[in-house]
Design a protein around this motif. Sequence first.
Motif: not given
Length: 146
Positions: A23-24, A36, A40, A43, A47
Amino acid sequence: MREAEGRRLLAANILCAGSVILSAGLPAAFLEGFSVLGTHLTWLCVCSVCVGTINVVLHLVLNPSQSPKRSSFAYKISRFLKCCIYFFMSCILFHAIIVLYGAPLIESVTETFLFAVLLSTFTTLQCLCILGPNIQAWIRVFSKNG
């Protein structure tokens, strides 16, 4: 714990850790300007979805056979709705705890709530997959004398 169960648990945790790493890195290939730190909120959403999907799929694949009563469609729907309610309640609880520890309440509501969703995904979702919405099982597992 038997050796086979230990291996399955290790494999499940490795897959969850791999989904965090994916996911990063993976969204950077599909989303323009993704990082990331820079994006954010995106992300956090990616995530949470990756880890949640891996947890649910692993539970469905590794789940032992169920009794006929538990395999009915109505039972599965009611269990799913209860699990969704419990997950949302855990998100609200984590949000309140995060705010009590000093996160801004009004200025960064979205960031704080998405962080609470991520924490709930890592903690509560796995317990919901294994224990289900059974309050007595939760108390038995998480109590001191359980």
